[in-house]
Design an enzyme around this catalytic site. Sequence first.
Site, PDB file in Angstrom:
ATOM      1  N   HIS A 167       0.864  -1.184   0.000  1.00 50.24           N
ATOM      2  CA  HIS A 167       0.000   0.000   0.000  1.00 50.24           C
ATOM      3  C   HIS A 167       0.895   1.226   0.000  1.00 50.24           C
ATOM      4  O   HIS A 167       1.690   1.443   0.924  1.00 50.24           O
ATOM      5  CB  HIS A 167      -0.919   0.017   1.225  1.00 50.24           C
ATOM      6  CG  HIS A 167      -1.841   1.197   1.256  1.00 50.24           C
ATOM      7  ND1 HIS A 167      -3.093   1.174   0.678  1.00 50.24           N
ATOM      8  CD2 HIS A 167      -1.683   2.451   1.770  1.00 50.24           C
ATOM      9  CE1 HIS A 167      -3.679   2.347   0.844  1.00 50.24           C
ATOM     10  NE2 HIS A 167      -2.842   3.154   1.505  1.00 50.24           N
ATOM     11  N   CYS A 168       0.761   2.055  -1.022  1.00 50.64           N
ATOM     12  CA  CYS A 168       1.624   3.217  -1.192  1.00 50.64           C
ATOM     13  C   CYS A 168       0.847   4.476  -0.835  1.00 50.64           C
ATOM     14  O   CYS A 168      -0.078   4.866  -1.564  1.00 50.64           O
ATOM     15  CB  CYS A 168       2.144   3.304  -2.626  1.00 50.64           C
ATOM     16  SG  CYS A 168       3.282   4.679  -2.895  1.00 50.64           S
ATOM     17  N   PRO A 169       1.167   5.150   0.269  1.00 48.50           N
ATOM     18  CA  PRO A 169       0.459   6.390   0.604  1.00 48.50           C
ATOM     19  C   PRO A 169       0.785   7.529  -0.353  1.00 48.50           C
ATOM     20  O   PRO A 169      -0.003   8.477  -0.478  1.00 48.50           O
ATOM     21  CB  PRO A 169       0.938   6.693   2.032  1.00 48.50           C
ATOM     22  CG  PRO A 169       2.260   6.015   2.144  1.00 48.50           C
ATOM     23  CD  PRO A 169       2.180   4.795   1.287  1.00 48.50           C
ATOM     24  N   GLY A 172      -1.743   7.170  -2.877  1.00 48.15           N
ATOM     25  CA  GLY A 172      -3.087   7.103  -2.318  1.00 48.15           C
ATOM     26  C   GLY A 172      -3.872   5.878  -2.717  1.00 48.15           C
ATOM     27  O   GLY A 172      -5.102   5.937  -2.823  1.00 48.15           O
ATOM     28  N   ASN A 173      -3.197   4.743  -2.901  1.00 42.15           N
ATOM     29  CA  ASN A 173      -3.898   3.543  -3.337  1.00 42.15           C
ATOM     30  C   ASN A 173      -3.007   2.340  -3.082  1.00 42.15           C
ATOM     31  O   ASN A 173      -1.796   2.469  -2.843  1.00 42.15           O
ATOM     32  CB  ASN A 173      -4.250   3.634  -4.819  1.00 42.15           C
ATOM     33  CG  ASN A 173      -5.383   2.706  -5.213  1.00 42.15           C
ATOM     34  OD1 ASN A 173      -5.855   1.913  -4.397  1.00 42.15           O
ATOM     35  ND2 ASN A 173      -5.845   2.803  -6.448  1.00 42.15           N
TER      36      ASN A 173
END
Length: 389
Positions: A167-169, A172-173
């Site tokens: 999960h890559c902040p 945002g997804n």
Amino acid sequence: MSAVMITRKVRKWEKLPGKNTFCCDGRVMMARQKGVFYLTLFLIVGTCALFFAFECPYLAVHLSPAIPVFAALLFLFVMAMLLRTSFSDPGVLPRALPEEATFIEMEIEAANGNVPAGQRPPPRIRNVQINNQIVKLKYCYTCKIFRPPRASHCSICDNCVDRFDHHCPWVGNCVGKRNYRYFYLFTMSLSLLTIYIFTFDIVHVVMRSVDNGFLNTLKETPGTVLEVLVCFFTLWSVVGLTGFHTYLISLNQTTNEDIKGSWSGKNRVQNPYSHKNIIKNCCEVLCGPAYPSVLDRRGVMQEDSPVSATSAAPYSTSSSSSNPVPQTTKTTAPLIPNEHTPDDAKPSIAASAEKSPSPKEEHPPAPKVPPLASPETDAEASLTKDKTH
């Protein structure tokens, strides 16, 4: 207060579980935590805006007009890959329906048998064979499904994602099966853009320093100094991230598998998804088929929603005024057939009359009283008697 059930059509994305945000009628799908994504947009757009405002006019005149053109094309490609990664379905797997979840639970209980009290039940695992190697499928207690190979449950989005990478902040997804290639192209193009801007910032400062001096150049171009600082600290992280994912792609491995040590742990289990060839692995990850989404976000479903009588009153009033409905009163008296009654309904009416007792039959009949004679009747009787005599 009574409630009225109203059936309305809704999009399926409105009823999807999980912690996602949908926009544009379900076409855009993101995580709820989007603060870092806005920071990413601000850094990219802000740095490029400073570059086009301060460096590009000078470099286009003194070096080549192709410098701002190539920078604009690279900037557009970076933004396209970022939005494609952030606004797409990463490969979310649908949760099991209540009937499917009940059936799976029954299968698990039948396979494990009764577990004695105080003992932990065995793990819910299914084994499948991939390239002559056994791979374990774990059961997700949230989604009520056995996750496919390489899938994992994201605790931030609360969804099972196929070929879950991480999960890559910053985007945002989640990064998974359907958007991994776009994420890699985004990191690689962003690395090139950062190097490009950082290089020409240095060239711009050097060329101006020849005529005006180094300190005077820094005073005249404060935007260049800010760009150099941003690019310097961004360069190491972005380029390092691109190199790490290049390594993973060459092995056909995900970040989740690398962190857990799935194929390099104590068991020394070989990666069943690797082709033992760097070119083949890169072609499969970057040039493989584009998988469609299995969520059907924009599909239509019917929902029964209760509405209170007070909210439904305006609709009932308007409908009653336009189409009046005659009111009928229900009586307990038996129906008596008449000349307007259809013939096929008379037997049923007669049967109902026999079954339902009349109110008159509930009380004893009154004694019959002879009718009183009227004066006219007495006169006629006396005349008849005189004639006979």
